[in-house]
Write a protein that holds these residues in place. Structure first.
Motif, PDB file in Angstrom:
ATOM      1  N   ARG A 398     -31.010 -12.335  11.090  1.00  0.00           N
ATOM      2  CA  ARG A 398     -29.586 -12.212  11.750  1.00  0.00           C
ATOM      3  C   ARG A 398     -29.062 -13.720  11.698  1.00  0.00           C
ATOM      4  NH1 ARG A 398     -28.816 -10.802  17.891  1.00  0.00           N
ATOM      5  NH2 ARG A 398     -26.653 -11.106  18.034  1.00  0.00           N
ATOM      6  N   PHE A 401     -28.473 -15.018   8.082  1.00  0.00           N
ATOM      7  CA  PHE A 401     -27.261 -14.369   7.393  1.00  0.00           C
ATOM      8  C   PHE A 401     -25.995 -14.728   8.230  1.00  0.00           C
ATOM      9  CE2 PHE A 401     -27.761 -11.728   3.638  1.00  0.00           C
ATOM     10  CZ  PHE A 401     -29.207 -11.664   3.911  1.00  0.00           C
ATOM     11  N   ARG A 402     -25.988 -14.939   9.383  1.00  0.00           N
ATOM     12  CA  ARG A 402     -24.881 -15.519   9.980  1.00  0.00           C
ATOM     13  C   ARG A 402     -24.445 -17.065   9.506  1.00  0.00           C
ATOM     14  NH1 ARG A 402     -24.728 -18.685  14.706  1.00  0.00           N
ATOM     15  NH2 ARG A 402     -23.103 -18.332  16.011  1.00  0.00           N
ATOM     16  N   LEU A 405     -23.181 -16.428   5.860  1.00  0.00           N
ATOM     17  CA  LEU A 405     -21.921 -16.037   5.744  1.00  0.00           C
ATOM     18  C   LEU A 405     -20.734 -16.923   6.187  1.00  0.00           C
ATOM     19  CD1 LEU A 405     -22.834 -12.131   6.269  1.00  0.00           C
ATOM     20  CD2 LEU A 405     -21.839 -13.193   4.061  1.00  0.00           C
ATOM     21  N   MET A 406     -21.165 -17.446   7.511  1.00  0.00           N
ATOM     22  CA  MET A 406     -20.165 -18.591   7.684  1.00  0.00           C
ATOM     23  C   MET A 406     -20.044 -19.549   7.012  1.00  0.00           C
ATOM     24  SD  MET A 406     -21.190 -18.704  11.999  1.00  0.00           S
ATOM     25  CE  MET A 406     -19.846 -19.818  12.497  1.00  0.00           C
ATOM     26  N   ALA A 409     -17.803 -18.457   4.340  1.00  0.00           N
ATOM     27  CA  ALA A 409     -16.502 -18.531   4.867  1.00  0.00           C
ATOM     28  C   ALA A 409     -15.802 -19.913   4.945  1.00  0.00           C
ATOM     29  CB  ALA A 409     -16.134 -17.979   6.262  1.00  0.00           C
ATOM     30  N   ASP A 410     -16.707 -20.700   5.284  1.00  0.00           N
ATOM     31  CA  ASP A 410     -16.405 -22.366   5.443  1.00  0.00           C
ATOM     32  C   ASP A 410     -15.833 -23.033   4.024  1.00  0.00           C
ATOM     33  OD1 ASP A 410     -18.251 -23.679   7.999  1.00  0.00           O
ATOM     34  OD2 ASP A 410     -16.134 -23.682   7.704  1.00  0.00           O
ATOM     35  N   ILE A 413     -12.697 -21.788   3.112  1.00  0.00           N
ATOM     36  CA  ILE A 413     -11.702 -22.532   3.723  1.00  0.00           C
ATOM     37  C   ILE A 413     -11.396 -23.897   3.407  1.00  0.00           C
ATOM     38  CG2 ILE A 413     -11.205 -23.449   6.326  1.00  0.00           C
ATOM     39  CD1 ILE A 413     -12.727 -21.076   7.321  1.00  0.00           C
TER      40      ILE A 413
ATOM     41  N   MET B 229     -25.753  -6.928  14.107  1.00  0.00           N
ATOM     42  CA  MET B 229     -25.054  -7.635  13.097  1.00  0.00           C
ATOM     43  C   MET B 229     -23.715  -6.635  12.834  1.00  0.00           C
ATOM     44  SD  MET B 229     -27.726  -9.150  10.698  1.00  0.00           S
ATOM     45  CE  MET B 229     -26.792  -9.199   9.229  1.00  0.00           C
ATOM     46  N   LYS B 401     -14.643 -15.806   9.223  1.00  0.00           N
ATOM     47  CA  LYS B 401     -15.929 -16.746   9.813  1.00  0.00           C
ATOM     48  C   LYS B 401     -16.172 -16.347  11.334  1.00  0.00           C
ATOM     49  CE  LYS B 401     -16.997 -21.426  10.732  1.00  0.00           C
ATOM     50  NZ  LYS B 401     -16.480 -22.827  10.629  1.00  0.00           N
ATOM     51  N   PHE B 404     -18.278 -13.299  11.249  1.00  0.00           N
ATOM     52  CA  PHE B 404     -19.592 -13.648  11.047  1.00  0.00           C
ATOM     53  C   PHE B 404     -20.215 -14.340  12.244  1.00  0.00           C
ATOM     54  CE2 PHE B 404     -19.264 -12.156   7.105  1.00  0.00           C
ATOM     55  CZ  PHE B 404     -18.416 -12.701   6.175  1.00  0.00           C
ATOM     56  N   SER B 405     -19.481 -15.350  13.054  1.00  0.00           N
ATOM     57  CA  SER B 405     -20.332 -15.911  13.914  1.00  0.00           C
ATOM     58  C   SER B 405     -20.623 -14.953  15.136  1.00  0.00           C
ATOM     59  CB  SER B 405     -19.311 -17.121  14.650  1.00  0.00           C
ATOM     60  OG  SER B 405     -18.261 -16.259  15.246  1.00  0.00           O
ATOM     61  N   LYS B 406     -19.934 -13.832  15.320  1.00  0.00           N
ATOM     62  CA  LYS B 406     -20.457 -13.005  16.209  1.00  0.00           C
ATOM     63  C   LYS B 406     -21.626 -12.059  15.859  1.00  0.00           C
ATOM     64  CE  LYS B 406     -15.910 -12.804  18.540  1.00  0.00           C
ATOM     65  NZ  LYS B 406     -14.605 -12.486  17.963  1.00  0.00           N
ATOM     66  N   MET B 407     -21.923 -12.163  14.618  1.00  0.00           N
ATOM     67  CA  MET B 407     -23.262 -11.466  14.204  1.00  0.00           C
ATOM     68  C   MET B 407     -24.417 -11.621  14.988  1.00  0.00           C
ATOM     69  SD  MET B 407     -22.709 -11.155   9.983  1.00  0.00           S
ATOM     70  CE  MET B 407     -24.195 -11.687   9.761  1.00  0.00           C
TER      71      MET B 407
END
Lengths: 437, 407
Positions: A398, A401-402, A405-406, A409-410, A413, B229, B401, B404-407
């Protein structure tokens, strides 16, 4: 440091662990915890340790009413596992500084392993050694042998299958270094594996090869006993919870595989887009050379497109170097877990077979032969360890992957921000001429 | 090939044709005088070096011709001949020449250059190009543009053209002429190319966005097996879908920009039409002037009795005897009438020509202003479109994003 009495070293197997202070155990190591089934006396403490591993945030069997307070403190500590908190962590390992070695027979890369620890198992507070991939492979094999009931994290792949990849290229070496670093950190974070004597040797020995030759001497009883479980037993049915884990892992690996393919496809499309952009930008330059008044604006557009191209190139490089390898590692990681599940099945199968054999002999009820009891213990130990590791794995997954994936995204961006800046900067250039007219 | 051949057009130029001021030449009203002065020096002395107004002395040659195949604007295969233009600069002291530029051009590019010069220098008679088609190659049965003799004659003709332009005090300074010799790309083609490239870029970008849509689906499937997740993945997947579909609007805007570029290409067509008209008028004028000059000559000869030009009448007179003074008088009178007529015609043609050029020039200037303005507008809106696309991208990924941060 090595070769001392077993007490001083973090040895393998649950038996000697009762002597070791455990970071997670805190003050509750003496507490007896109720288990799922009746344990045999000599493994009681070890079992209670195993049960403690079960008190985890994401579920698992509750330890019982005896220690709710300590459960929550354990919970907290576990959640802080990956945080850099000096109070809970007493072992830090880093992999860096890859160097190429050219010998007559071969050329290879070594990495520097830096260890900082306050644990008593380490004679010195700090160590720095150099290791090559072979050594990591040795370590992993040793861990698997000596801790068969635990999930050992995967290593990056030994051989490069895809295409003509230069195994001495900067990108390859850096990707591998990151994976090896992750590998060691996962072991470091593991309450049992981090105390493994092979791990200690790996981190500290000046000459690892001398230790490798010792080989068999370091195997422990549990290791040996588990090794003796041959593959001849067939499991009738996996208990529900393990079946669920198995199914989850299968689906998870599938989804990851799909994501890997999508990511690769995106990178491929982005690279093709980049190729076109690199041809498109210069056309404006050529055009600008043939214009009078419009020369500057057109040249500006050309430069702008050039900047966007560079930003895109950076994005594709980042995705290739940071995103894809982590995905692949998790696929390997879930494969590792699946093979541990199978081993567990074996142990259970053996136990059930032996139990059945006893039942058929129609002897007096209460006397259960010692060897069958041993099998049962083995099985329950395995179950406990595996569940604990699965929880730990879920947690890691968890977090990882958090972050992954962040990160993805970053990077996207940042790409768009760079492009935005480029285009915004030429608006005044285009407009100013307009007003001057 | 350093010598420029004597310029035949110069002799044909009627004295009454006045050079007009040209805004772009940068010389304003001084143009006329300077051009006149330079013409007096004339390339008639055989060398072009003295008339070279560039900082260095330049030698130009069309040294080679080569058959090529390629794709034309209609994307069809075609065979054409390309000519190698080499430019050398000559050092003062030792006369050594150094190759500074060499590139390949085809006939249509020469035409384009000539048309450009005709429009921008309406008062100057731009040197001619060799014939476009092999109208009649007398020893072959059909007209073949690939015929080696034709190609060779054309090569020489193209070289002469370039040398004459380079030897002209005003034309040689023209930037487009300079780029013709030094830079392979042509502005019309460049704009065309921009259009094509834009399409290719757009197609690739489409692919990038659309593949992201797959994330939406797989995140959704994955979220089904996850506990904590799950929600984060699911909602992030939704944003990936949004991202993938946003490309459709973006590409619509890009097409609009491509259309605006195409408008710019029509400008080139308009210029060409004007050039053609101008060429015709010029030709007409030259014919009339030639005719007039020859009539004047005849008149002169009749009056003085000297025979300088060959004429059938002259020959028959020699063979069959002189004509009577009366006959001669009559002929002179006719000729004088014709000369008068011719001069009237020439005057009016001149007038016509000037009117045309003045109006056409004003038109082109206006058109150029408009074109520059429109193109700037197009570039600005293109930049604005890109900015909007970047902002949308940032928005979507920021939303993802957050999920994802809330995963």
């Amino acid at each position: 440091m090595s070769g001392g009495p077993p007490k001083a070293l973090p040895s393998t197997g649950p038996q000697s662990l009762r002597d070791m202070p455990h970071p997670l155990a805190g003050s509750s190591s003496e507490e007896a915890v109720g288990g799922d089934s009746t344990p045999s006396p000599d493994l009681l403490t070890a079992r209670s340790f195993g049960d403690k591993d079960l008190i985890l945030p994401n579920g698992g069997t509750p330890a019982g009413p005896a220690s709710p307070a300590s459960s929550s403190s354990l919970l907290n500590r576990l959640q802080l596992d990956d945080d850099i908190d000096g109070e809970t962590r007493d072992l830090f390992v880093t992999v860096d500084d890859p160097k190429k070695h050219v010998c007559t027979m071969e050329t290879y890369i070594t990495y520097r392993i830096t260890t900082k620890s306050t644990r008593v198992e380490f004679d010195l507070p700090e160590y720095s050694v150099r290791r090559r991939y072979q050594d990591f492979d040795w370590l992993r094999n040793k861990l698997e042998e000596s801790q068969p009931t635990h999930l050992i994290p995967p290593l990056p792949e030994k051989f490069v299958v895809k295409g003509v990849v230069d195994r001495f290229s900067e990108e390859f070496v850096e990707t591998r270094r990151k994976a090896l670093d992750k590998f060691l950190k996962r072991i470091t974070d593991h309450p049992v594996l981090s105390f493994n004597e092979h791990f200690n040797v790996f981190l500290t020995a000046k000459d690892l090869n001398a230790h490798k030759k010792q080989g068999m001497a370091l195997l422990t009883r549990v290791g040996e006993s588990v090794k003796h479980v041959t593959g001849g037993y067939k499991l009738r049915s996996r208990p529900l919870e393990f079946a669920a884990i198995g199914e989850y892992l299968d689906t998870f690996a599938l989804k990851l595989g799909t994501i890997d393919r999508i990511a690769q496809r995106i990178i491929k499309e982005e690279i093709e887009y980049l190729v076109e952009l690199r041809e498109y930008g210069p056309v404006y330059s050529t055009w600008s050379a043939l214009e009078g008044e419009l020369a500057e604006p057109l040249e500006g557009v050309s430069a702008c497109i050039g900047n966007c191209s560079t930003a895109l190139e950076e994005l594709t490089e980042d995705m290739t170097e940071d995103f894809l390898p982590v995905l692949r590692e998790y696929i390997l990681y879930s494969d590792c877990m699946k093979s541990v599940l199978k081993k567990r099945d074996q142990v259970q199968a053996e136990y059930e077979a032996k139990l059945e054999a006893v039942a058929l002999r129609k002897e007096e009820r209460p006397k259960v032969p010692a060897n069958v009891e041993k099998c049962q213990d083995r099985m329950e130990c395995f179950n406990a360890d595996l569940k604990a590791d699965m929880e730990r794995w879920q947690n890691s997954k968890r977090q990882d992957f958090r972050q992954l994936l962040m990160g993805m995204a970053d990077k996207n961006i940042q790409y768009y921000e760079k492009c935005l800046m480029a285009w915004e900067s030429i608006i005044p250039l285009l407009q100013e001429k307009q007003e001057a007219k | 090939m350093e010598q420029a051949l004597p310029d035949p057009e110069r002799r044909l130029q009627p004295a009454t044709l006045e050079p007009l001021g040209h805004p772009d030449a940068g010389l304003e009203s001084a143009v006329g005088e300077e051009a006149e002065g330079a013409r007096d020096e004339g390339p008639g002395d055989g060398t072009m070096m003295e008339n070279n107004f560039w900082l260095k002395k330049i030698e130009i040659s069309v040294s080679e011709a080569e058959k090529r195949t390629g794709r034309n604007a209609m994307n069809m295969q075609e065979t054409y001949t390309a000519y190698l233009i080499e430019t050398r600069s000559v050092e003062h002291i030792d006369g050594q020449s150094v190759l500074t530029d060499s590139l390949w051009r085809r006939y249509s590019e020469f035409e384009l250059l000539r048309n450009y010069l005709l429009v921008y220098y309406p008062h100057i008679v731009v040197p001619p190009l060799p014939e476009k088609r092999a109208e009649f190659v007398w020893h072959k049965l059909s007209a073949d543009n690939m015929d080696p003799d034709f190609v060779e004659r054309r090569r020489i003709g193209l070289e002469n053209f370039l040398l004459r332009v380079a030897s002209h005090p005003i034309l040689c300074r023209d930037k487009i002429f300079y780029l013709f010799l030094t830079q392979e790309g042509n502005w019309k083609e460049t704009v065309n190319e921009t259009g094509f490239q834009l399409k290719r870029v757009a197609d690739r970008l489409y692919g990038v966005y659309k593949v992201h849509g797959n994330y939406g689906r797989v995140f959704s499937e994955w979220s089904a097996i996850e506990k904590e997740m799950g929600d984060g993945l699911q909602s992030a997947g939704h944003h990936m879908d949004v991202y993938a579909s946003s490309i459709d609007d973006i590409l619509e805007d890009e097409e609009h920009y491509a259309d605006q570029l195409k408008e710019y290409l029509f400008y080139a067509e308009a210029l060409r039409a004007v050039c053609r008209k101008h060429e015709l008028m010029q030709y007409d004028l030259e014919m009339a002037a030639q005719d007039l000059a020859s009539k004047k000559q005849q008149c002169e000869e009749l009056a003085t009795g000297t025979v300088r030009t060959f004429s059938l009448k002259g020959m028959t007179t020699k063979l069959f005897g002189q004509e009577t003074p009366e006959q001669r008088e009559a002929r002179i009178k006719v000729l004088e009438e014709q000369i008068n007529e011719g001069e009237q015609q020439l005057k009016s043609k001149n007038q016509e020509g000037r009117e045309f050029v003045k109006n056409a020039w004003a038109d082109i200037e206006r058109f150029k202003e408009q074109k520059n303005h429109d193109l700037k507008e197009a570039l600005i809106s293109y930049a604005v479109m890109q900015i909007s696309m970047c902002k949308k991208g940032i928005q979507v990924w920021t939303n993802a994003k957050e999920c994802f941060s809330k995963m």
